[in-house]
Design an enzyme around this catalytic site. Structure first.
Site, PDB file in Angstrom:
ATOM      1  CB  SER A  72      -0.379   0.323   1.128  1.00 40.71           C
ATOM      2  OG  SER A  72      -0.537   0.292   2.264  1.00 40.71           O
ATOM      3  N   GLY A  73       0.564   2.563   0.095  1.00 40.23           N
ATOM      4  CA  GLY A  73       0.898   3.465  -0.259  1.00 40.23           C
ATOM      5  C   GLY A  73       1.200   4.204  -1.790  1.00 40.23           C
ATOM      6  CB  SER A  74       2.590   7.476  -2.529  1.00 39.57           C
ATOM      7  OG  SER A  74       3.618   7.747  -1.910  1.00 39.57           O
TER       8      SER A  74
ATOM      9  CG  ASP B  18       4.490  -2.067   1.434  1.00 41.37           C
ATOM     10  OD1 ASP B  18       4.113  -1.226   0.704  1.00 41.37           O
ATOM     11  OD2 ASP B  18       3.789  -3.208   1.867  1.00 41.37           O
ATOM     12  N   GLY B  19       5.929  -0.854  -0.169  1.00 39.82           N
ATOM     13  CA  GLY B  19       6.949   0.354  -0.211  1.00 39.82           C
ATOM     14  C   GLY B  19       7.602   0.579   1.196  1.00 39.82           C
TER      15      GLY B  19
ATOM     16  CE  LYS C  78       5.493  -2.320   4.385  1.00 34.02           C
ATOM     17  NZ  LYS C  78       5.293  -0.822   3.656  1.00 34.02           N
ATOM     18  N   GLY C  79       4.054   2.343   8.043  1.00 35.13           N
ATOM     19  CA  GLY C  79       2.999   2.300   8.877  1.00 35.13           C
ATOM     20  C   GLY C  79       2.799   3.502   7.924  1.00 35.13           C
TER      21      GLY C  79
ATOM     22  CD  GLU D 111       2.482  -1.368   4.631  1.00 35.27           C
ATOM     23  OE1 GLU D 111       1.464  -0.898   3.865  1.00 35.27           O
ATOM     24  OE2 GLU D 111       2.859  -1.463   5.474  1.00 35.27           O
TER      25      GLU D 111
END
EC number: 5.3.1.6
Length: 218
Positions: free
Chosen positions: A28-30, A81-82, A94-95, A103
């Site tokens: 998830s994320g940009s 993932d990022g 992360k988070g 994640e």
């Protein structure tokens, strides 16, 4: 090259490491949203796809992919993932998007974890970015008091409810010199669902886009 272009560049570059017809885990994320767009443009086909957040699931479905529940398919061959922060040892924080628990579950289930970042996420020492801790709502105050005992400062991320129905504490000034031990310590506190230290399950590969246009793999 601005940060958005750097995210798009690394999201496209990781396609070389993601073959078709596998079970793919998507974070998830940009930067991951850029990865989903790259998958759409490349018209990739996969056996199954699992996603770490409702936002990612919706983006994947809008791109024409069918998203499966992790319980209904094989463990992911690759998870992409990022990160909010990552060091040379591939340990991550992360988070920031409050999706840390899902994640970490998918990352732990996956055979390979590829982290995609722009150069702003690479740090010599972890801890500038606060560590997100997902907590059961009734345990928020208790968990916060226990975290204070660790010498850190927890702040409730008010108004945020995770996809699992829980709350987030953002923990500042946490000593992460022994990140794996700190991850385990936080996760022993009653009421903690998961924390955003990814030391026990760190990345296997990192792809990083640099401002000079180069993609670095380590």
């Amino acid at each position: 090259m601005n940060q958005q272009l750097l995210k798009e560049k690394v999201a496209a570059a990781v396609l070389e490491h993601v073959p078709e017809n596998i079970t793919l885990g998507v974070g998830s994320g940009s930067t991951v949203l850029c990865f989903i767009e790259a998958l759409k443009q490349a018209k990739r086909q996969f056996r199954d796809i699992v996603a770490a957040s409702e936002t990612s699931s919706k983006a994947l479905e809008a791109a024409g992919f069918r998203v499966r529940d992790l319980n209904a398919c094989d463990p992911p061959d690759i998870y992409v993932d990022g990160a909010d922060e990552i060091n040379d040892d591939k340990i991550m924080i992360k988070g920031g998007g409050a999706a840390l628990t899902r994640e970490k579950i998918i990352a732990s289930a996956a055979k390979e974890f590829i982290c995609i970042i722009d150069e702003s996420k690479k740090v010599a020492q972890l801890g500038r970015f606060p560590v997100a801790v997902e907590v059961i709502p009734m345990a928020r105050s208790y968990v916060a008091r226990e975290i204070v005992k660790l010498g850190a400062e927890p702040r409730w991320r008010q108004g945020v409810v995770t996809d699992n129905g829980h709350w987030i504490l953002d923990v500042h000034y946490l000593d992460l010199t022994a990140a794996e031990r700190m991850e385990a310590r936080i996760n022993t506190i009653a009421g903690v669902v998961e924390c955003g230290i990814f030391a026990q399950r760190r990345a296997d590969k990192v792809l990083m886009s640099q401002s000079d246009g180069e993609i670095v793999l380590w």
